[in-house]
Design a protein around this motif. Structure first.
Motif, short mmCIF file in Angstrom:
data_model
loop_
_atom_site.label_atom_id
_atom_site.label_comp_id
_atom_site.label_asym_id
_atom_site.label_seq_id
_atom_site.Cartn_x
_atom_site.Cartn_y
_atom_site.Cartn_z
N LEU A 2 0.83 -1.21 0.00
CA LEU A 2 0.00 0.00 0.00
C LEU A 2 0.87 1.26 0.00
CD1 LEU A 2 -2.89 1.09 0.07
CD2 LEU A 2 -2.81 0.96 2.57
N VAL A 3 1.95 1.24 0.77
CA VAL A 3 2.87 2.39 0.78
C VAL A 3 3.48 2.58 -0.60
CG1 VAL A 3 5.07 3.22 1.69
CG2 VAL A 3 3.38 2.26 3.25
N SER A 4 3.87 1.48 -1.26
CA SER A 4 4.47 1.61 -2.59
C SER A 4 3.47 2.16 -3.60
CB SER A 4 5.00 0.25 -3.06
OG SER A 4 3.94 -0.64 -3.35
N SER A 5 2.18 1.88 -3.40
CA SER A 5 1.18 2.38 -4.33
C SER A 5 1.03 3.90 -4.26
CB SER A 5 -0.17 1.71 -4.07
OG SER A 5 -0.71 2.11 -2.83
N THR A 6 1.36 4.48 -3.10
CA THR A 6 1.28 5.95 -3.00
C THR A 6 2.31 6.63 -3.90
OG1 THR A 6 2.80 6.00 -1.10
CG2 THR A 6 0.45 5.80 -0.62
#
Length: 699
Positions: free
Chosen positions: A412-416
């Motif tokens: 989820l962090v990488s998707s930001t």
């Protein structure tokens, strides 16, 4: 004068977290102490905070012009509510019924009760940061610095409030007196704000809406504000999802006590305060490159944290060996643990703390009130926190293990990063897009191929037994030998982590002794404590006139259930067990529990908190048998409270018997006498049965 206001902001953050801790204690006594109840309380906090951020941030200009005085009025109202909240809670729980047998009904009524109790003060708390940002900013160009100071100062106060609430106020003053003290503090904040208003009534109006009528050209970042709001939402979601996981892992390493909870929450808050304060050092915030860089660092720091977590039991055991806990150095031990987690979480959680002040710097516009921008931004973040606490903190963990959940938040962090790239269209887009693609690919490869945490690493057998033998040249040698011993001597039969507990069944390869670990704590052994556990059921059965209906608090290794169902006179056995893992581990103890699985028609397991189950049922029992974990385990204390004992008494048939297993180890005399006093207050006849030198059954 601004420095004085910031001091008040620190105090309001201090009081706000103490309120959260205390009100959660009130609600857990009524909702139950399981993870769902905790998630519901936290989720309601975020929901009403979001409402406060949005509504007060949008309409503050229609209220009091002097924003410091408006802030004081808000704090005064919170303080007044705190003073009457114990009586209000008593009236609320006395006049409304909030119990249901269905999961959906239980969730709905729990949220209604929580909202009615904490909705009003939490909504007011949500209005403080937008109001103060509006009132303290005098120049548009440095507004992000002022906002960063307000946010970080308030969060530092919350850090101290979490520690004081968990370690000092409740323990020394109890819940009502703590609310009285902190409520008076909020009223004093109002008095000081009133004095400031009287001294300088024309100041702290803040920047008004510009009359430029659109002459100022909005930046590309402002035009694509939706991506920034999505980052804010995701940030709220993964921050509190990760906090839940780290609290559970720390509980396995330290024990699931209220002290552990306070330590982790306060470490999180301190790191967020540290990160948010760093934003004030930037002269201006324009390019999204800074946000891209921070999110990239956050991604790698979380990957590093994932590999460090399995080392926590070893590290924390060394602290325990260096500082043996006793009455003289109990606090010293927890100071060291606080420093450890503060250091470990400073980088990953500190980077998360930069998000909101940075996003504010990108979103602020001259054409609208700053409070309106803050209100929208923080409302979206709080909605993410609401879903992160309720879904990520509970329901998500019903389907995946803790390590998989942790890795999911890394994805989820990488998707930001993809959302940030959208803001970099005119700034070397190919370079940033390629970098973003590579980082997302790294996160996906990590998710797919990184090894899962070994459950045996978190069982305490390898770590609780320290030694002073000179044959060890270093603590690392001792750790390696102990670790190799448990990994080689024990076979992992079962492991299941869930929203409430992590249950592990390990079997000794030498003597076939099976052990049940719940959150890292050994709760049952088929050889070591078999007789002690058997007596929990045999004592009340042997002295009861009738044993037709039995209620058991806690399934454990299912020995009590197995014994009860052996008797022909027993017609029904109801078992309340909140741990999914413990329920699923039942087949591994079937043979040791007299083949209890062959008598499924005689027992029924309810995966619900025992207090909630009794509250929602009219059924009465001949025997109620409670087998709690140690008293220091968070949530277990409710089973010794007057409220629970009165509820038990109301569900006993005439001449019914209640028995509760009780460990005498790690227990001082005064606490034991207090618990016996509670039993004597509720029941007309109380006896003690010693089942070993260190355990007793209260009947």
């Amino acid at each position: 004068m601004t420095s004085l206001v910031l001091l008040l902001v620190f105090l309001s953050g201090f009081s706000g977290l103490i309120y959260q801790v205390i009100w959660q204690k009130y609600l857990s006594a009524y909702l139950g102490s399981h993870a769902l109840a905790t998630s519901q309380v936290l989720a309601c906090f975020f929901l009403f905070m979001a409402l406060g951020y949005f509504v007060i941030g949008k309409y503050q200009h229609k209220l009091i012009k002097n924003k410091v005085f408006l802030y004081g009025v808000i704090e005064g109202l919170i303080g007044l509510y705190a003073l009457v909240s114990p009586d209000y809670f008593f009236w609320l729980t006395k006049n409304f019924s909030f119990y249901s047998d269905s999961l959906g009904g239980e969730l709905f009524y729990s949220l209604v009760l929580t909202g009615l109790f904490i909705g009003f003060p939490t909504l007011l708390m949500g209005g403080t940061i937008p109001v103060l940002t509006q009132g303290l900013v005098k120049k548009y160009k440095n507004s992000h610095k002022i906002h960063s100071w307000i946010y970080s100062t308030n969060t530092l106060g919350a850090f101290l409030g979490t520690l004081m609430g968990g370690f000092f106020f409740i323990e020394n003053y109890g819940l009502p007196m703590s609310l009285l003290i902190v409520g008076i503090l909020n009223i004093l904040i109002f008095v000081v704000c009133y004095a400031i208003w009287k001294a300088k009534p024309m100041e702290f109006y803040g920047l008004s809406e510009s009359s430029s009528n659109g002459e100022t050209q909005p930046s590309l970042i402002q035009l694509r504000a939706w991506s920034l709001y999505l980052i804010s939402f995701f940030s709220g979601f993964y921050v509190f999802g990760l906090e839940t996981i780290i609290i559970k892992i720390a509980g396995i390493s330290l024990g699931s006590s209220t002290y552990t909870y306070s330590i982790i929450v306060s470490s999180f808050i301190f790191a967020i305060a540290l990160g948010s304060s760093l934003v004030s050092f930037f002269k201006k915030i324009e390019s999204a490159r800074l946000l891209f860089f921070i999110q990239s660092l956050l991604l790698f720091s979380l990957i590093g944290l994932y590999y460090l977590i399995p080392k926590w039991p070893m590290i924390l055991n060394r602290v325990d060996a260096l500082i043996r806990p006793n009455v003289f150095n109990f606090n010293l031990k927890w100071y060291f643990i606080l420093l450890f987690f503060t250091f470990i979480l400073a980088i990953p959680i500190g980077l998360m703390g930069t998000n909101l002040p940075l996003l504010f710097g990108y979103l602020k516009q001259k054409e609208e009130y700053l409070s309106k921008t803050v209100g929208r931004l923080y409302a979206v973040n709080s909605i993410g926190g609401f879903l992160g606490a309720l879904l990520g903190g509970y329901y998500f963990l019903k389907w995946v293990d803790l390590d998989t959940a942790f890795k999911s938040y890394i994805i989820l962090v990488s998707s930001t990063l993809l959302l940030v790239v959208i803001l970099l269209t005119n700034e070397r887009i190919k370079y940033y897009f390629t970098t973003c693609f590579a980082l997302v690919l790294i996160a996906l490869v990590f998710f797919k191929f990184s090894s899962n945490w070994n459950p045996l690493t978190f069982t305490p057998g390898a770590f609780l037994d320290s030694t002073n033998k000179s044959t060890y040249s270093s603590y690392w040698d001792l750790y390696q030998e102990k670790r190799d011993t448990i990994l080689n001597q024990y076979k992992l039969n079962f492991s299941k982590s869930g929203p409430n507990t992590w249950a592990v069944v390990a079997q000794n390869k030498l003597n076939n002794d099976k052990l049940l670990y719940v959150n890292g704590k050994p709760d049952a052994s088929t050889k070591g404590d078999f007789i002690v556990r058997a007596m929990n059921m045999l004592i009340p059965i042997s002295i009861s006139n009738e044993i037709k209906d039995i209620f058991i608090v806690g399934l454990g290794a299912s020995l009590s259930t197995g014994i009860a169902t052996l008797f022909n006179e027993v017609e029904s056995v109801d078992v309340a067990e909140i741990s999914t893992g413990v329920v699923q581990s039942m087949p591994f103890f079937n043979k040791d529990s007299f083949n209890v699985m062959d008598r499924k028609s005689k027992f029924k397991i309810y995966q619900v908190d025992a207090y909630r189950k009794l509250k929602s049922s009219q059924k009465k029992y001949n025997l109620i048998v409670s087998e709690p974990s140690s008293l220091w385990v968070s949530g277990v204390e409710l089973l010794f409270s007057l409220e629970f004992l009165y509820e038990v008494k109301s569900h006993l048939k005439e001449k019914g018997i209640y028995t509760q297993w009780f460990p005498l180890f790690d227990m001082d005399t005064e606490t034991f006498r207090m618990i016996l006093a509670n039993f004597n207050t509720v029941f007309p006849h109380v006896t003690l049965w010693f089942t070993s030198p260190y355990t007793v059954n209260i009947v």
